[in-house]
Design an enzyme around this catalytic site. Structure first.
Site, mmCIF file in Angstrom:
data_model
loop_
_atom_site.group_PDB
_atom_site.id
_atom_site.type_symbol
_atom_site.label_atom_id
_atom_site.label_comp_id
_atom_site.label_asym_id
_atom_site.label_seq_id
_atom_site.Cartn_x
_atom_site.Cartn_y
_atom_site.Cartn_z
ATOM 1 N N TYR A 33 0.686 -0.891 0.030
ATOM 2 C CA TYR A 33 -0.185 0.543 -0.106
ATOM 3 C C TYR A 33 1.186 1.158 0.136
ATOM 4 C CZ TYR A 33 0.943 1.131 4.667
ATOM 5 O OH TYR A 33 1.389 0.985 5.836
ATOM 6 N N LYS A 149 6.614 -1.536 1.921
ATOM 7 C CA LYS A 149 5.496 -1.708 2.427
ATOM 8 C C LYS A 149 4.532 -1.947 2.114
ATOM 9 C CE LYS A 149 3.149 2.442 2.888
ATOM 10 N NZ LYS A 149 3.510 3.053 4.042
ATOM 11 N N GLU A 182 12.020 2.881 14.692
ATOM 12 C CA GLU A 182 11.017 3.578 13.621
ATOM 13 C C GLU A 182 9.910 3.111 14.484
ATOM 14 O OE1 GLU A 182 9.819 2.812 9.381
ATOM 15 O OE2 GLU A 182 9.956 0.664 9.693
ATOM 16 N N LEU A 207 11.587 1.815 7.050
ATOM 17 C CA LEU A 207 10.787 1.918 6.183
ATOM 18 C C LEU A 207 11.095 3.276 5.385
ATOM 19 C CD1 LEU A 207 8.459 1.434 3.528
ATOM 20 C CD2 LEU A 207 7.062 3.009 5.225
HETATM 21 N N1 PLP Z 1 7.148 4.143 8.865
HETATM 22 C C1 PLP Z 1 6.279 2.973 8.944
HETATM 23 C C2 PLP Z 1 5.636 1.821 9.744
HETATM 24 C C3 PLP Z 1 4.999 3.300 8.586
HETATM 25 O O1 PLP Z 1 4.266 2.943 8.570
HETATM 26 C C4 PLP Z 1 4.900 4.436 7.671
HETATM 27 C C5 PLP Z 1 4.006 5.472 7.001
HETATM 28 O O2 PLP Z 1 3.148 4.544 6.938
HETATM 29 C C6 PLP Z 1 6.480 5.556 7.848
HETATM 30 C C7 PLP Z 1 7.209 4.937 8.009
HETATM 31 C C8 PLP Z 1 6.534 7.023 7.038
HETATM 32 O O3 PLP Z 1 6.486 7.518 5.894
HETATM 33 P P1 PLP Z 1 6.170 8.028 4.831
HETATM 34 O O4 PLP Z 1 6.822 9.297 5.430
HETATM 35 O O5 PLP Z 1 6.497 7.571 3.592
HETATM 36 O O6 PLP Z 1 4.561 8.250 4.843
#
Ligand code: PLP
Length: 287
Positions: A33, A149, A182, A207
């Site tokens: 996603y 993701k 994270e 991520l």
């Molecule tokens: N880390 C995780 C586990 C996430 O699920 C997300 C966003 O859903 C992020 C980091 C942040 O990613 P982004 O800045 O692309 O929204």
């Protein structure tokens, strides 16, 4: 106004939007996603999000459900049809519908795609950012491929629920070395007492957040001192500031960690400034 969702080629009422019980997203969490922010009638960083969607699909050997520019067109349509000016647009692609069997389905089975959008209140987000959020640490228990993701978010659900039950808004995973990886749905940052911004490198354990990448661009543009390196929970307790980044929160100050006050207990000046400047560094597509 009733909401509209896009499901496998059709725009349908959100209340009626459904996928088959044998969709592999439902059966195996076999899908990926993306979430893009919608800000002042514009979709934020579509190219970067679609690049990452392509990478996630490729890593899992799922085909694009349709051409990339068609996905982009649908994103715009769904935002427009739902009259979203501020909020988010969500895309999910799964390996499609097939008799339940762990092996990949036959080649003729097409991936499924769902796109939804919803509004959120900029006033509420601003109020939250002025207050900061409380975060609770949680032992890292996810698979090593968190760079993909995927919709397999059960560990994230449990970590975030644990935080919520203690009055927190986010969880910070801590790995076996005592380092913060994270958040449950965000990337984690601190600003040390010396004023150095620190965030974990994207090579492992996190991520590669799109918001994180934009903030790194901004940090360099602003000439701030930063280090991409792991930081420990202890270092975070001692930090001058902490914050999280994600498309859903942009830059959100963290003022408490495991019940302990970070810095002076108020949103820090670095996080606040990065939040203010954030959209100047993004790619914005009018809908
Ligand atoms: N880390 C995780 C586990 C996430 O699920 C997300 C966003 O859903 C992020 C980091 C942040 O990613 P982004 O800045 O692309 O929204």
């Amino acid at each position: 106004m009733s909401r509209i969702a896009y499901v496998n080629g059709q725009y349908v009422r959100h209340a009626d939007a459904a996928v088959h019980v044998e969709d592999r997203g439902y059966q195996f969490a076999d899908g990926v996603y993306e979430v893009c922010e919608v800000w002042q009638g514009k979709i934020v960083d579509v190219p970067r999000h679609l690049d990452r969607l392509g990478r996630s699909l490729n890593e899992l050997r799922i085909d694009w459900p349709m051409a990339r520019n068609a996905v982009e067109f649908v994103l715009h349509q769904v935002v427009r049809r739902n009259l979203v000016r501020n909020g988010l647009v969500y895309i999910q692609v799964t390996r499609g519908v097939s008799k339940r069997d762990h092996f990949f389905p036959p080649a003729h089975v097409a991936p499924s795609i769902v796109v939804t959008a919803r509004s959120s209140s900029p006033t509420a987000a601003k109020a939250q950012a002025e207050q900061g959020i409380s975060v609770f640490s949680y032992p890292e228990n996810r698979w090593p491929r968190v760079d993909i993701k995927t919709v397999a978010l059960l560990p994230n659900v449990l970590a975030k629920q644990n935080a919520k039950e203690q009055g927190g808004k986010e969880a910070w995973y801590v790995d076996a070395d005592g380092n913060v990886t994270e958040g449950g749905s965000t990337n984690a940052w601190i600003v040390t007492k010396e004023g150095v911004l620190v965030t974990r490198p994207a090579e492992s354990g996190i991520l590669r957040g799109i918001t994180r990448a934009v903030v790194l661009d901004l940090v360099q543009k602003e000439g701030l001192t930063f280090e991409e390196r792991p930081f420990s929970l202890e270092e975070a307790f001692d930090a001058k500031e902490a914050f999280v980044t994600a498309a859903t929160t942009v830059v959100m100050p963290v003022t408490r960690l495991d019940g302990r006050i970070i810095g002076n207990g108020h949103p820090g000046s670095v996080a606040t400034r990065l939040r203010e400047l954030f959209h100047t560094a993004t790619d914005l597509q009018a809908v």
